[in-house]
Design a protein around this motif. Structure first.
Motif, mmCIF file in Angstrom:
data_model
loop_
_atom_site.group_PDB
_atom_site.id
_atom_site.type_symbol
_atom_site.label_atom_id
_atom_site.label_comp_id
_atom_site.label_asym_id
_atom_site.label_seq_id
_atom_site.Cartn_x
_atom_site.Cartn_y
_atom_site.Cartn_z
ATOM 1 N N ARG A 1 39.483 -9.233 130.828
ATOM 2 C CA ARG A 1 38.124 -9.529 131.265
ATOM 3 C C ARG A 1 37.527 -8.443 132.153
ATOM 4 O O ARG A 1 36.336 -8.163 132.098
ATOM 5 C CB ARG A 1 38.106 -10.859 132.014
ATOM 6 N N ALA A 2 38.355 -7.825 132.976
ATOM 7 C CA ALA A 2 37.837 -6.873 133.962
ATOM 8 C C ALA A 2 37.709 -5.454 133.414
ATOM 9 O O ALA A 2 37.445 -4.529 134.179
ATOM 10 C CB ALA A 2 38.738 -6.865 135.201
ATOM 11 N N ALA A 3 37.884 -5.268 132.109
ATOM 12 C CA ALA A 3 37.850 -3.913 131.544
ATOM 13 C C ALA A 3 36.503 -3.234 131.789
ATOM 14 O O ALA A 3 36.443 -2.070 132.191
ATOM 15 C CB ALA A 3 38.161 -3.964 130.054
ATOM 16 N N ARG A 4 35.418 -3.974 131.533
ATOM 17 C CA ARG A 4 34.091 -3.381 131.721
ATOM 18 C C ARG A 4 33.832 -3.086 133.204
ATOM 19 O O ARG A 4 33.248 -2.048 133.544
ATOM 20 C CB ARG A 4 33.027 -4.326 131.178
ATOM 21 N N LEU A 5 34.276 -3.994 134.080
ATOM 22 C CA LEU A 5 34.107 -3.765 135.515
ATOM 23 C C LEU A 5 34.884 -2.531 135.964
ATOM 24 O O LEU A 5 34.381 -1.731 136.763
ATOM 25 C CB LEU A 5 34.563 -4.991 136.303
ATOM 26 N N MET A 6 36.093 -2.356 135.437
ATOM 27 C CA MET A 6 36.895 -1.182 135.787
ATOM 28 C C MET A 6 36.207 0.098 135.318
ATOM 29 O O MET A 6 36.244 1.110 136.013
ATOM 30 C CB MET A 6 38.291 -1.300 135.184
ATOM 31 N N MET A 7 35.591 0.041 134.149
ATOM 32 C CA MET A 7 34.883 1.223 133.652
ATOM 33 C C MET A 7 33.713 1.568 134.560
ATOM 34 O O MET A 7 33.463 2.750 134.858
ATOM 35 C CB MET A 7 34.383 0.969 132.226
ATOM 36 N N VAL A 8 33.002 0.550 135.026
ATOM 37 C CA VAL A 8 31.891 0.782 135.959
ATOM 38 C C VAL A 8 32.409 1.405 137.252
ATOM 39 O O VAL A 8 31.805 2.343 137.797
ATOM 40 C CB VAL A 8 31.146 -0.534 136.245
ATOM 41 N N LEU A 9 33.535 0.900 137.750
ATOM 42 C CA LEU A 9 34.104 1.442 138.984
ATOM 43 C C LEU A 9 34.547 2.891 138.813
ATOM 44 O O LEU A 9 34.393 3.709 139.722
ATOM 45 C CB LEU A 9 35.291 0.577 139.430
ATOM 46 N N VAL A 10 35.095 3.210 137.641
ATOM 47 C CA VAL A 10 35.495 4.591 137.371
ATOM 48 C C VAL A 10 34.279 5.506 137.369
ATOM 49 O O VAL A 10 34.296 6.601 137.955
ATOM 50 C CB VAL A 10 36.243 4.680 136.030
ATOM 51 N N MET A 11 33.207 5.083 136.716
ATOM 52 C CA MET A 11 31.992 5.895 136.671
ATOM 53 C C MET A 11 31.390 6.062 138.068
ATOM 54 O O MET A 11 30.909 7.141 138.422
ATOM 55 C CB MET A 11 30.967 5.263 135.735
ATOM 56 N N LEU A 12 31.437 4.998 138.878
ATOM 57 C CA LEU A 12 30.943 5.114 140.252
ATOM 58 C C LEU A 12 31.834 6.048 141.066
ATOM 59 O O LEU A 12 31.343 6.805 141.906
ATOM 60 C CB LEU A 12 30.892 3.728 140.903
ATOM 61 N N SER B 1 42.865 10.006 140.821
ATOM 62 C CA SER B 1 41.745 10.797 140.299
ATOM 63 C C SER B 1 40.995 9.986 139.249
ATOM 64 O O SER B 1 41.532 9.706 138.166
ATOM 65 C CB SER B 1 42.251 12.108 139.687
ATOM 66 N N VAL B 2 39.762 9.612 139.569
ATOM 67 C CA VAL B 2 38.958 8.877 138.587
ATOM 68 C C VAL B 2 38.576 9.792 137.424
ATOM 69 O O VAL B 2 38.374 9.318 136.294
ATOM 70 C CB VAL B 2 37.700 8.272 139.249
ATOM 71 N N PHE B 3 38.475 11.086 137.677
ATOM 72 C CA PHE B 3 38.203 12.014 136.577
ATOM 73 C C PHE B 3 39.365 12.027 135.591
ATOM 74 O O PHE B 3 39.154 12.068 134.368
ATOM 75 C CB PHE B 3 37.961 13.421 137.121
ATOM 76 N N ALA B 4 40.597 11.978 136.095
ATOM 77 C CA ALA B 4 41.763 11.934 135.207
ATOM 78 C C ALA B 4 41.755 10.649 134.389
ATOM 79 O O ALA B 4 42.040 10.668 133.181
ATOM 80 C CB ALA B 4 43.042 12.032 136.029
ATOM 81 N N ILE B 5 41.443 9.518 135.021
ATOM 82 C CA ILE B 5 41.381 8.252 134.292
ATOM 83 C C ILE B 5 40.332 8.327 133.189
ATOM 84 O O ILE B 5 40.574 7.912 132.045
ATOM 85 C CB ILE B 5 41.072 7.092 135.264
ATOM 86 N N PHE B 6 39.160 8.854 133.515
ATOM 87 C CA PHE B 6 38.086 8.979 132.529
ATOM 88 C C PHE B 6 38.487 9.914 131.385
ATOM 89 O O PHE B 6 38.244 9.622 130.211
ATOM 90 C CB PHE B 6 36.821 9.489 133.213
ATOM 91 N N MET B 7 39.117 11.017 131.715
ATOM 92 C CA MET B 7 39.495 11.999 130.709
ATOM 93 C C MET B 7 40.568 11.440 129.767
ATOM 94 O O MET B 7 40.457 11.552 128.535
ATOM 95 C CB MET B 7 40.010 13.264 131.400
ATOM 96 N N PHE B 8 41.607 10.811 130.337
ATOM 97 C CA PHE B 8 42.656 10.234 129.504
ATOM 98 C C PHE B 8 42.138 9.044 128.695
ATOM 99 O O PHE B 8 42.608 8.786 127.585
ATOM 100 C CB PHE B 8 43.839 9.806 130.366
ATOM 101 N N LEU B 9 41.178 8.327 129.247
ATOM 102 C CA LEU B 9 40.578 7.202 128.530
ATOM 103 C C LEU B 9 39.939 7.667 127.234
ATOM 104 O O LEU B 9 40.110 7.037 126.171
ATOM 105 C CB LEU B 9 39.550 6.514 129.428
ATOM 106 N N GLN B 10 39.196 8.777 127.285
ATOM 107 C CA GLN B 10 38.576 9.310 126.077
ATOM 108 C C GLN B 10 39.629 9.750 125.067
ATOM 109 O O GLN B 10 39.465 9.557 123.852
ATOM 110 C CB GLN B 10 37.668 10.498 126.434
ATOM 111 N N PHE B 11 40.716 10.298 125.545
ATOM 112 C CA PHE B 11 41.790 10.757 124.657
ATOM 113 C C PHE B 11 42.500 9.571 124.008
ATOM 114 O O PHE B 11 42.761 9.576 122.791
ATOM 115 C CB PHE B 11 42.783 11.601 125.457
ATOM 116 N N PHE B 12 42.819 8.531 124.781
ATOM 117 C CA PHE B 12 43.560 7.393 124.258
ATOM 118 C C PHE B 12 42.728 6.571 123.283
ATOM 119 O O PHE B 12 43.270 5.945 122.376
ATOM 120 C CB PHE B 12 44.057 6.509 125.403
ATOM 121 N N ARG B 13 41.419 6.539 123.482
ATOM 122 C CA ARG B 13 40.564 5.809 122.549
ATOM 123 C C ARG B 13 40.614 6.409 121.150
ATOM 124 O O ARG B 13 40.409 5.708 120.148
ATOM 125 C CB ARG B 13 39.123 5.812 123.057
#
Length: 278
Positions: free
Chosen positions: A104-115, A151-163
């Protein structure tokens, strides 16, 4: 081996790329030139990249002896290595959960990463300093490493790769009885090396060159990182000896250049596969 003909369009592109490369390399070329000049040659009215008298040995000797250059480089490697290791250790499971697990919190986590990407270290420097001071952790490797361990940048970067990784690979691993942590360790990580290498360049360059945070939390030379060591070098010993200062700067930046050249192929692969191209 068949070679392609040099068309006018190809010649124009090659010329533009050469000019851009020269512009980007100009500061480094000037630094190499200055590192080999005597003080009188630096402040002449005529600008010449070739030193009139070669003072490379003298300037590099000053750079290596006036400050503990070995300690500075060792501190830089240790701090950057610890920061990168912790960032990858935390970011890969987080990115995998957001990319491949449904909760359920996936979208909220994505918002927090972007913030989190929008918050610079300058905004949190004061409370972090007060906290480390209260814990008596100033002038320590902990103060240099801990604020950057996530590092939120690392989370964002790996997220794009894993998708981009096929879900069938994950499902097959689950059918084989692997746990989620086992999938991360035995399936995700072995396939994520291009992204890890690309992020390593970003992380190491950023923290190797960081002066702002070490200047706040470090006042003892034994914990100084390379950029902070350059300040000690100029303030304590070099004065206006710009030849020696440029030699010290070259010594500190050379490891980054070598590391990038060695990892260049993986870096380009990682940038391409994570979709962070400009």
């Amino acid at each position: 081996m068949k070679t392609e003909a040099l068309t006018p369009g190809r010649a124009i592109r090659f010329g533009l790329l050469s000019v851009c490369a020269l512009i980007f390399l100009a500061p480094y070329i000037f630094m190499i030139s200055t590192a080999g000049k005597a003080q009188d040659d630096i402040f002449t009215s005529a600008l010449s990249l070739i030193p009139a008298h070669f003072y490379y040995i003298a300037n590099f000797t000053k750079a290596l002896t006036r400050v503990p250059m070995g300690t500075l480089l060792l501190n830089g490697v240790l701090v950057c290595g610890l920061i990168f290791s912790l960032q990858v250790l935390i970011a890969i499971p987080c990115a995998y959960a957001m990319a491949k697990l449904k909760f359920r919190a996936a979208r909220l986590m994505m918002v927090l990463v972007m913030l989190g990407l929008l918050i610079p270290i300058h905004a949190t420097a004061l409370p972090l300093y007060v906290g480390f001071n209260g814990l008596s952790l100033l002038n320590s490797y902990t103060a240099l490493v801990a604020p950057f361990s996530i590092s939120v940048f690392a989370i964002f970067m790996f997220l794009q790769f894993f998708r981009a990784m096929p879900d069938d690979l994950i499902h097959a691993a689950r059918l084989d009885g692997m746990s989620e942590l086992g999938i991360v360790a035995r399936v995700i990580v072995p396939n994520a090396w291009p992204a890890v290498t690309a992020f390593a360049i970003f992380s190491v360059v950023a923290h190797w060159n960081d002066l702002y945070w070490p200047l706040i939390v470090i006042s003892k030379q034994e914990y100084a990182t390379p950029p902070l060591g350059l300040m000690y070098f100029r303030a304590a010993e070099a004065g206006d000896d710009y030849g020696a200062l440029m030699a010290a700067t070259l010594t500190i930046t050379l490891p980054l250049v070598v590391a990038f050249l060695l990892a260049q192929k993986r870096f380009i692969e990682g940038i391409t596969m994570t979709g962070l191209k400009g």
